[in-house]
Design an enzyme around this catalytic site. Structure first.
Site, short mmCIF file in Angstrom:
data_model
loop_
_atom_site.label_atom_id
_atom_site.label_comp_id
_atom_site.label_asym_id
_atom_site.label_seq_id
_atom_site.Cartn_x
_atom_site.Cartn_y
_atom_site.Cartn_z
N ARG A 26 40.08 56.54 27.24
CA ARG A 26 41.01 57.66 27.43
C ARG A 26 42.12 57.64 26.39
O ARG A 26 42.67 58.67 26.04
CB ARG A 26 41.61 57.63 28.85
CG ARG A 26 40.62 58.09 29.92
CD ARG A 26 41.31 58.36 31.24
NE ARG A 26 41.83 57.14 31.83
CZ ARG A 26 41.15 56.36 32.68
NH1 ARG A 26 39.93 56.69 33.04
NH2 ARG A 26 41.70 55.28 33.18
N SER A 43 30.60 47.65 37.41
CA SER A 43 31.49 48.38 38.31
C SER A 43 30.91 48.60 39.71
O SER A 43 30.94 49.71 40.23
CB SER A 43 31.81 49.74 37.67
OG SER A 43 32.99 50.24 38.23
N ASN A 46 32.35 44.98 44.89
CA ASN A 46 32.28 43.63 45.48
C ASN A 46 32.83 43.66 46.90
O ASN A 46 32.30 43.01 47.79
CB ASN A 46 33.13 42.57 44.75
CG ASN A 46 33.43 42.88 43.34
OD1 ASN A 46 33.76 44.01 43.00
ND2 ASN A 46 33.32 41.87 42.49
N CYS A 47 33.92 44.43 47.07
CA CYS A 47 34.62 44.40 48.36
C CYS A 47 33.78 45.03 49.47
O CYS A 47 34.05 44.80 50.65
CB CYS A 47 35.97 45.12 48.22
SG CYS A 47 36.88 44.54 46.78
N ILE A 286 42.97 38.39 21.38
CA ILE A 286 42.16 38.25 22.60
C ILE A 286 43.05 38.49 23.84
O ILE A 286 44.11 37.87 23.98
CB ILE A 286 41.50 36.86 22.69
CG1 ILE A 286 40.69 36.57 21.41
CG2 ILE A 286 40.60 36.77 23.93
CD1 ILE A 286 40.02 35.21 21.38
N TYR A 434 57.86 59.84 61.18
CA TYR A 434 57.80 59.60 62.62
C TYR A 434 57.42 60.86 63.39
O TYR A 434 58.04 61.91 63.26
CB TYR A 434 59.15 59.08 63.16
CG TYR A 434 59.23 59.19 64.67
CD1 TYR A 434 58.28 58.53 65.46
CD2 TYR A 434 60.20 59.96 65.30
CE1 TYR A 434 58.30 58.66 66.84
CE2 TYR A 434 60.23 60.08 66.68
CZ TYR A 434 59.27 59.43 67.45
OH TYR A 434 59.28 59.57 68.81
C1 LIG Z 1 32.41 39.76 48.74
C2 LIG Z 1 33.73 40.05 48.12
C3 LIG Z 1 34.65 40.83 48.80
C4 LIG Z 1 35.89 41.10 48.24
N1 LIG Z 1 36.77 41.89 48.93
C5 LIG Z 1 37.97 42.17 48.38
C6 LIG Z 1 38.87 43.04 49.04
O1 LIG Z 1 38.57 43.56 50.13
N2 LIG Z 1 40.08 43.27 48.46
C7 LIG Z 1 40.41 42.72 47.26
O2 LIG Z 1 41.51 42.97 46.75
N3 LIG Z 1 39.57 41.92 46.58
C8 LIG Z 1 38.35 41.64 47.12
N4 LIG Z 1 37.49 40.83 46.44
C9 LIG Z 1 37.91 40.26 45.15
C10 LIG Z 1 37.69 41.23 44.01
O3 LIG Z 1 36.39 41.71 44.07
C11 LIG Z 1 37.96 40.52 42.71
O4 LIG Z 1 39.29 40.10 42.69
C12 LIG Z 1 37.74 41.42 41.50
O5 LIG Z 1 36.43 41.90 41.47
C13 LIG Z 1 38.03 40.66 40.21
O6 LIG Z 1 37.72 41.45 39.13
P1 LIG Z 1 37.29 40.81 37.73
O7 LIG Z 1 37.02 41.95 36.82
O8 LIG Z 1 38.27 39.79 37.33
O9 LIG Z 1 35.97 39.99 38.05
P2 LIG Z 1 34.57 40.48 38.62
O10 LIG Z 1 34.74 41.73 39.39
O11 LIG Z 1 33.98 39.29 39.30
O12 LIG Z 1 33.73 40.83 37.33
C14 LIG Z 1 33.45 39.86 36.35
C15 LIG Z 1 32.10 40.16 35.74
O13 LIG Z 1 32.00 39.46 34.54
C16 LIG Z 1 30.67 39.06 34.35
N5 LIG Z 1 30.67 37.92 33.41
C17 LIG Z 1 31.23 36.70 33.60
N6 LIG Z 1 31.05 35.94 32.51
C18 LIG Z 1 30.37 36.69 31.62
C19 LIG Z 1 29.90 36.44 30.31
N7 LIG Z 1 30.11 35.27 29.70
N8 LIG Z 1 29.22 37.41 29.68
C20 LIG Z 1 29.00 38.61 30.28
N9 LIG Z 1 29.44 38.89 31.52
C21 LIG Z 1 30.12 37.95 32.18
C22 LIG Z 1 30.23 38.66 35.74
O14 LIG Z 1 28.82 38.73 35.84
C23 LIG Z 1 30.94 39.69 36.60
O15 LIG Z 1 30.09 40.76 36.95
C24 LIG Z 1 36.22 40.57 46.97
C25 LIG Z 1 35.30 39.78 46.27
C26 LIG Z 1 34.06 39.54 46.83
C27 LIG Z 1 33.08 38.70 46.06
#
Ligand SMILES: Cc1cc2nc3c(=O)[nH]c(=O)nc-3n(C[C@H](O)[C@H](O)[C@H](O)COP(=O)(O)OP(=O)(O)OC[C@H]3O[C@@H](n4cnc5c(N)ncnc54)[C@H](O)[C@@H]3O)c2cc1C
Length: 560
Positions: A26, A43, A46-47, A286, A434
């Site tokens: 964007r 995308s 996870n939640c 980075i 309220y």
């Molecule tokens: C079951 C579950 C329920 C959750 N519920 C909640 C909730 O209700 N509320 C809330 O606030 N948070 C929740 N969370 C936490 C939330 O999902 C995470 O905090 C958030 O997704 C973090 O985002 P991120 O981009 O840092 O990592 P992620 O969303 O984990 O994404 C990281 C991605 O990077 C990829 N990756 C890693 N290393 C490499 C590499 N070397 N090369 C290529 N790709 C790579 C991984 O495969 C992954 O898909 C939940 C998590 C889980 C697992």
């Protein structure tokens, strides 16, 4: 550098990575943006994963918030799934990529690299941890495996699951396993569920779990797993043995910072990549965001690891802004979080009492027990709200609530107040929505403000229940102290603090002669209001009296 020639590589395509990629596009139509994702999907929600296991979310498709195709067509992002970044060369400004299907490896150069690799579920090093029936939950592949075993357990009679870890994900899973009619046991190392909260605020959640048939084992841990015919045996540290069709581990996560540390980037003691407020790592080319980074705790200023989706998304946005020279800065993480467990809800924002104590910070606390909306309107649900604040300035340091409806709203309001640097005096003045079905003319947030501000102004001498709890082991109040229950005899008969004497507040003025003049009197009622009045009566008649904050309902949080 402007966007014209900029080549941005992003590692990780979920919360932080996908947000950063979309924001970067964007901001610049010209930048070349390549996003690498190790898994099959980008995308995804996870939640939502626990709710797909429970079939509240029936379609797997619904978990795909967006697809690689959509990121390509709408945002012109070069999405490369099943592509793992295995190495960073910060001098050559290039990464090494390995494609999982073909095994092909290649280098890709960058002007700016953004790391959003997230955090991996912890697997404690105990025997049998690698059994195919001992699983963790992070992505769609994991949920497919878990759902397969859960479906098989549902199909037979007496299917059983053990969830190890009673954090947010563990409890969401437990609820969903009960929805699937599976016998569910939760094992937690600590003496409480939901470790980010203070222990007393979690006792209603344990009650909710148990009343829905979940076996909750606190203060215990999995010491080993042994696969048997069609199931897995779990041995706990206490010696207890459990049998299950599958085990799901939810014992925390570890930042995926290996790439960063091998590239020489600064990493904190708990493995989080160190970043500036504009999400820049120790290498200016980075950036890093999300669960993989170390954040600053908004309240205490200490370094922290807080794996939450909201911060990861905002950090992704801020990093993209910073890459294009915008002055966005991350303010720190408050740890605002919420969980629903059957009909109960628990939420937190800011520092807990545990954290404040550990950090040696001065604080005071109050508890209020209001209803979610006006008591006279049908359907009001009780809640317990705990507010932590600075004893000098009244600045709000943290809040937790447990109850049902309306818990989210109150914690969100207080989360905003914390971010705005507000005090308990500001909570008194807050003008909130309220009408009887939504709230009260004195909203729970106002109520917490009134009680806290009254305490700081000295209107309301208060003691914490911890003082009384310490008496319980030798039994009853020490010499010279009186525990005075000012509720009705009927309420007293239904349950009271051991060692208390009962003089209802309406009779107190006529029965002052029964109380020794030199005693230290600890008053309590049901939620604190009558205890406050009793304290005022006693003080004005020359007695030494304090009110036990939050009343018997607060005692019940401590001693459920
Ligand atoms: C079951 C579950 C329920 C959750 N519920 C909640 C909730 O209700 N509320 C809330 O606030 N948070 C929740 N969370 C936490 C939330 O999902 C995470 O905090 C958030 O997704 C973090 O985002 P991120 O981009 O840092 O990592 P992620 O969303 O984990 O994404 C990281 C991605 O990077 C990829 N990756 C890693 N290393 C490499 C590499 N070397 N090369 C290529 N790709 C790579 C991984 O495969 C992954 O898909 C939940 C998590 C889980 C697992």
């Amino acid at each position: 550098m402007d966007g014209e020639a900029m080549k941005i590589l992003i590692v990780g395509g979920v919360a932080g990575g996908a947000s950063a990629a979309a924001r970067a596009r964007r901001l610049s139509e010209d930048a070349e943006i390549i996003l690498f994702e190790r898994g099959n999907d980008v995308s995804f929600a996870n939640c939502g994963l626990p709710y797909y296991v429970g079939e509240t979310i029936p379609k797997r498709q619904s978990l795909l918030v967006t697809t690689p195709e959509r990121l390509r067509t709408r945002f012109r992002i070069d999405v490369r799934v099943r592509s793992t970044v295995t190495r960073i060369d910060p001098v050559a400004k290039a990464v090494r990529v390995r494609e999982s299907g073909s095994g092909r490896e290649y280098d890709e150069s960058y002007d700016v690299l953004l790391l959003a690799p997230g955090a991996a579920p912890l697997k404690p090093p105990v025997p049998g941890i690698d059994s195919p029936r001992v699983l963790t939950l992070r992505n769609l592949d994991d949920v497919d495996r878990i759902k397969g075993l859960v479906d098989a357990a549902v199909a037979k009679t007496g299917g059983r699951v053990v969830v190890v870890g009673a954090g947010f994900i563990g409890l969401e899973l437990a609820e969903n396993l009960v929805h699937r009619k599976l016998e569910t046991t939760v094992v937690e190392l600590q003496q409480q569920v939901l470790p980010p909260l203070d222990p007393e605020m979690t006792s209603p959640i344990v009650e909710a779990l148990r009343s829905h048939g979940v076996r909750v084992l606190l203060g215990d841990s999995a010491a080993g797993f042994a696969e048997g015919a069609g199931g897995v045996g779990v041995t706990l540290a206490s010696g207890t043995s459990l049998e299950a069709d599958l085990v799901i581990l939810g014992v925390g996560v570890r930042p995926e910072s290996r790439l960063a540390s091998e590239a020489g980037l600064a990493v904190g003691p708990r493995g989080g990549i160190r970043v500036s407020a504009s999400m820049q790592t120790s290498d200016p080319s980075i950036y890093a965001v999300g669960d993989a980074i170390e954040v600053v705790d908004f309240v205490t200023g200490a370094a922290a690891q807080v794996p939450l989706a909201g911060p990861a998304n905002r950090q992704g946005r801020i990093a993209a802004d910073a890459i294009f020279g915008r002055a966005s800065r991350y303010r720190g993480t408050q740890g605002t979080a919420i969980v629903g467990v059957f009909d109960s809800v628990a939420a937190i924002t800011g520092a807990s009492e545990k954290v404040l104590r550990r950090e040696g910070r001065a604080y005071r606390k109050v508890y209020v027990h209001p209803a979610s909306h006006a008591g006279y309107y049908p359907g009001a649900e009780p809640m317990a709200l705990k507010l932590l604040f600075c004893p000098e300035s009244g600045r709000i340091l943290g809040a937790q609530a447990v109850g049902g409806a309306g818990v989210d709203k109150r914690i969100d309001v207080i989360a905003v107040a914390i971010q705005a640097g507000m005090t308990v005096y500001d909570l008194e003045e807050m003008e909130l929505t309220y009408a009887p079905q939504f709230g009260s003319a004195k909203d729970p947030v106002n109520m917490a403000g009134f009680v806290a501000a009254g305490l700081l102004r000295g209107d309301h001498p208060q003691a914490d229940f911890e003082e009384i709890l310490a008496w319980e082991s030798p039994g009853g109040p020490p010499a010279g102290s009186i525990l005075l229950d000012v509720r009705t005899p009927e309420e007293f008969a239904q349950g009271h603090v051991p060692g208390a004497v009962n003089i209802p507040v309406d009779e107190l003025r006529g029965r002052l002669g029964e109380i020794p003049v030199d005693a230290r009197i600890f008053c309590y009622c049901q939620v604190g209001q009558r205890g406050y009045l009793a304290t005022r009566i006693l003080l004005q008649r020359g007695f030494t009296a304090v009110n036990l904050g939050g009343g018997f309902k607060t005692y019940r949080l401590h001693r459920p």
